[in-house]
Write an enzyme that holds these catalytic residues in place. Structure first.
Site, PDB file in Angstrom:
ATOM      1  CE  LYS A 205      -3.864   0.171   2.377  1.00 50.62           C
ATOM      2  NZ  LYS A 205      -4.865   0.313   3.468  1.00 50.62           N
ATOM      3  N   GLY A 266      -5.316  -4.919   5.129  1.00 48.47           N
ATOM      4  CA  GLY A 266      -4.495  -5.902   4.423  1.00 48.47           C
ATOM      5  C   GLY A 266      -5.073  -7.305   4.430  1.00 48.47           C
ATOM      6  NE  ARG A 267      -7.127  -8.157  10.532  1.00 47.98           N
ATOM      7  CZ  ARG A 267      -6.618  -6.982  10.914  1.00 47.98           C
ATOM      8  NH1 ARG A 267      -5.502  -6.537  10.363  1.00 47.98           N
ATOM      9  NH2 ARG A 267      -7.224  -6.248  11.829  1.00 47.98           N
ATOM     10  CD  GLU A 352      -2.462  -8.419  10.991  1.00 50.03           C
ATOM     11  OE1 GLU A 352      -1.278  -8.825  10.993  1.00 50.03           O
ATOM     12  OE2 GLU A 352      -3.000  -7.910   9.993  1.00 50.03           O
TER      13      GLU A 352
END
Length: 540
Positions: A205, A266-267, A352
């Site tokens: 990113k 992100g995940r 996470e």
């Protein structure tokens, strides 16, 4: 309101000593209709939770907890684009990545759906050029190898999706994935490739991620060494990023930069431009089928009544097992070789997201959160760690996942695979008593060694066939399961401050290791000693 002040939470605490202590063997035997009543379906996914240690009382209390904890309100706020990621003041809009073209979702005065489809259209056009051979490298050769360079969500999602959908992939192309800053990762990924035929997708990113940019620089050096220092590296690199300045500085044409937005964690990004390698692999149509599966599960989660809502029920069962049955881990057991990286993908998604120790307001949690997810495909795991699940001292809830139809028909092998899945689920629940062991003729001295206590909570998740649509639905199922549990616990499932400190410290340690720079004030003695030993071992 804390959990201990919550009426349903207290009710669940009371049920822990009764229903929670009951034997699944008895629950199943005493209720012949249990298997049908504890079966729900949505978006092509079927959940059988009859082997979970719950009854109607527990389910009622868990569903009441949904109201008391405001889970549905938080869900609706997410779908409306409100900034539910409070520590970063961001919306959480991975659900927008799979909205149909005709939909609308306005956030801060902007309809994000047209922007999402603009990127998807650019990805599709680029993927078609690579797949058809129109896109060529510096020497004019067509691209036959695609190497995705990323880490975390920029790697785990793409590699999991590639392996899961390999049956639908263009088999004339090679796909590799690099994430570890350990040089071995990229060396082995490119060892047998021709740089003239290789395209790198650099996914970051910010385009400053240490591991990703280190590997990207190594890839750029490899291309130049193979094709000459004057090679047009832009023909061998594209970027998935939001930082046009850094992308251009690296040498990538920003016309070949595919963006995404700050509201994509992100995940939760495998269905964004981060999935470019997936789209090249399965084609734009296959990628859009996957998005349709995501969206179907989104709509199920958004609209299905709580008692019939798969992600909601799975999230509540996760809370029940973690906080009331004291089960700190979950084993994910996909009985499909194509899902070999699915448990690893879920590790990041779940741990996470919900590995948090404070609530949304910053106060300490007063319950357990974030179970540890792990697993391997069946039947391999049966010859590895199932022994501990069956006879160990820890009770480990399991998700058994399989598909009714095989993608590869090899005699009766799929039937044998599913026989193993169902058998393991039965043994998790029922175990094997002393009397049953004796009835099988075991010598008395072996009886205690062959007894299996059972009573291991187990959900069986089935889908008709592994398709791009099915993969999207399964990933969204777990995304919303994580959301539900996090909402009950009152935590922010969408930040990840815990990953930052170690990364920042590594940046400071590298000069000490490489050049012998002095340690900063306050560095602990153990780290300083380890740095000295490492430098000595390297002859520095």
């Amino acid at each position: 309101m804390t959990q201990t002040e919550n009426g349903s939470w207290d009710r669940l605490q009371a049920l822990k000593s009764t229903v929670g202590a009951a034997q699944l063997r008895d629950l199943l035997a005493d209720d012949p209709e249990r298997a049908e009543r504890m079966l729900v379906e949505g978006a092509g996914v079927t959940l059988d939770f009859s082997r979970q240690r719950v009854d109607s009382q527990v389910l009622q209390a868990l569903l009441a907890l949904v109201d008391e904890r405001g889970v549905l309100q938080r869900r609706d706020a997410m779908f409306a684009g409100e900034k539910i990621n409070v520590t970063e003041d961001r919306s959480v809009l991975h659900i927008a990545l799979r909205l149909p073209r005709e939909a609308s979702l306005v956030v801060d005065g902007t309809d994000v759906v047209p922007e999402v489809h603009k990127v998807l259209d650019r990805m599709g056009a680029f993927s078609d050029r690579v797949r058809s051979g129109e896109w060529v490298g510096h020497t004019g050769k067509r691209i036959r190898n695609v190497v995705n360079i990323g880490i975390g969500g920029s790697d785990l999602g793409p590699v999991m999706a590639y392996l899961a959908l390999q049956d639908y992939s263009d088999r004339d192309m090679v796909f590799r994935f690099v994430s570890n800053v350990d040089g071995t990762d990229i060396v082995e990924a490119i060892r047998d490739l021709d740089p003239a035929e290789t395209l790198f997708i650099v996914a970051s990113k910010t385009f400053t991620t240490l591991e990703t940019m280190t590997n990207a620089s190594a890839a750029r050096d490899w291309v130049r060494q193979g094709l000459g220092d004057d090679a047009d590296v832009a023909k061998h690199f594209v970027a998935v990023s939001t930082n046009a300045e850094k992308v251009a500085e690296f040498g990538i044409d920003t016309d070949n930069m595919f963006g995404f937005w700050e509201w994509v964690g992100g995940r939760y990004s495998m269905d964004s431009a981060i999935g470019l390698s997936t789209m090249i692999s399965v084609g734009p149509d296959g990628f859009h089928d996957m998005l349709a599966g995501f969206h179907a599960m989104d709509e199920h989660f958004r609209t299905a009544p709580p008692a019939e809502n798969l992600p909601l029920l799975m999230g509540l069962l996760s809370v029940w097992n973690r906080d009331f049955l004291d089960c700190p881990t979950v084993a994910v057991l996909p009985y499909d070789q194509y899902l070999s990286r699915f448990p690893a993908y879920l590790q990041q998604l779940t741990m996470e997201s919900n590995g948090k120790r404070v609530k949304l307001d910053g106060s300490p949690v007063d319950s357990q959160t974030g179970p540890i997810y792990w697993g391997e495909p069946g039947t391999n795991g049966q010859h590895s760690f199932y022994q501990l699940i069956h006879q160990g001292t820890s009770v480990i809830p399991c998700d058994v996942l399989f598909f009714n139809e095989p993608l590869n028909k090899m005699g009766d092998q799929h039937d044998l695979l599913i026989a193993n899945a169902l058998a393991q689920a039965a043994v998790f629940a029922l175990g094997r008593t002393e009397d049953e062991v004796r009835a099988d003729g075991a010598p008395e001295k072996l009886v205690p060694h062959k007894v299996m206590p059972g009573n291991r909570p187990c959900s069986v998740i089935t889908v008709q066939k592994l398709t791009p649509f099915a993969l999207g639905a399964l990933v969204a199922l777990y995304e919303h399961t994580v959301f539900t549990a996090g909402a009950v616990w009152g935590i922010d499932s969408f930040d990840q401050w815990g990953v930052e400190l170690g990364k920042a410290m590594a940046v400071g340690l590298a000069p000490q290791l490489i050049s012998g720079d002095p340690a900063p004030a306050g560095q602990d003695a153990a780290t300083s000693a380890a740095v000295a030993r490492y430098r000595a071992a390297r002859g520095r």
